[in-house]
Write an enzyme that holds these catalytic residues in place. Sequence first.
Site, short mmCIF file in Angstrom:
data_model
loop_
_atom_site.label_atom_id
_atom_site.label_comp_id
_atom_site.label_asym_id
_atom_site.label_seq_id
_atom_site.Cartn_x
_atom_site.Cartn_y
_atom_site.Cartn_z
N LYS A 13 0.83 -1.21 0.00
CA LYS A 13 0.00 0.00 0.00
C LYS A 13 0.86 1.26 0.00
O LYS A 13 0.66 2.18 -0.78
CB LYS A 13 -0.93 0.01 1.23
N ARG A 88 -9.31 1.01 9.70
CA ARG A 88 -8.91 -0.36 10.02
C ARG A 88 -9.90 -1.05 10.94
O ARG A 88 -9.70 -2.22 11.27
CB ARG A 88 -7.58 -0.32 10.75
N ARG A 122 12.03 -5.66 4.54
CA ARG A 122 11.77 -4.22 4.43
C ARG A 122 12.74 -3.41 5.29
O ARG A 122 13.04 -3.78 6.42
CB ARG A 122 10.34 -3.90 4.85
N ARG A 155 11.70 -1.74 10.82
CA ARG A 155 10.63 -1.31 11.71
C ARG A 155 10.48 -2.29 12.86
O ARG A 155 10.61 -3.50 12.67
CB ARG A 155 9.30 -1.23 10.93
N ARG A 166 0.04 -9.02 13.46
CA ARG A 166 -0.62 -8.00 12.62
C ARG A 166 -1.53 -8.67 11.58
O ARG A 166 -2.58 -8.13 11.25
CB ARG A 166 0.44 -7.14 11.92
#
Length: 213
Positions: A13, A88, A122, A155, A166
């Site tokens: 996203k 969300r 990431r 992160r 998550r």
Amino acid sequence: MNLVFLGPPGSGKGTIATIAKEKLGFVHISTGQLFREEIKNETLLGKRIKSLIAEGELASDEDTIEILKKRLEKDDVKKGYILDGFPRTMAQAIALKEMEEIDCVVIFKLEKDEIIKRLSGRRIARSSGRTYHVIYNPPKVEGIDDDTGEELVQRSDDKEEAVLHRLDVYKDETAPLIEFYRKQNLIRELDAKESPEKVFQQLVKIIGYNYKE
Ligand code: AP5
């Protein structure tokens, strides 16, 4: 045109919103990035949510709606925006409906194995939130942001345990919103497994944007 990007963590996203910002001029609003800035600046809100975010829990609806409302007060949003990571929960979706007019809700479809590969590789630049991947989208110099020269970091919520949590939170709290938006005829779906360039081309097509390279 105002868009919502809805999809599991790591489905791309933020990456596609960044391309849409550069090429189409959309304002990119990521509630996750707004929260990470609060944490970096050690504000009261940042201190309150730091451990929640690291564990992959959602921030409260109250805090999230508040931070989004503040961002939507800025003038630049009149150009059209992408909400990346909001809403969300059903409470957030209802609050958004009362506040704003949304043109399309874009669903990013991606399987769990690929999500885990993407999130484990990431890396981000803390100052801008700019995102890289050690294999799929490496920086020019390993471990360094192309723009600012700062060191890239992982992160805190990209550790395996937090990623799995998550994904569960997404399934329980966020995926039900797809039905909510389907009833309003706002859903457009894309296959997020393709390269970022191809996913961007899909986006342009499904939202009916008049754009040529
Ligand atoms: P947030 O920052 O919104 O995280 P997220 O939704 O979990 O999404 P991600 O940022 O993990 O993934 P993405 O889909 O943007 O993927 P990306 O483009 O980076 O939220 C973080 C936390 O903040 C939440 O857990 C929660 O605690 C809190 N929060 C935020 N909003 C909230 C809300 N509304 N309510 C309550 N709490 C909230 O891509 C991932 C990787 O894949 C990158 O390395 C990228 O380079 C690579 N990649 C991307 N696309 C491709 C591609 N097409 N091919 C190959 N690699 C790709």
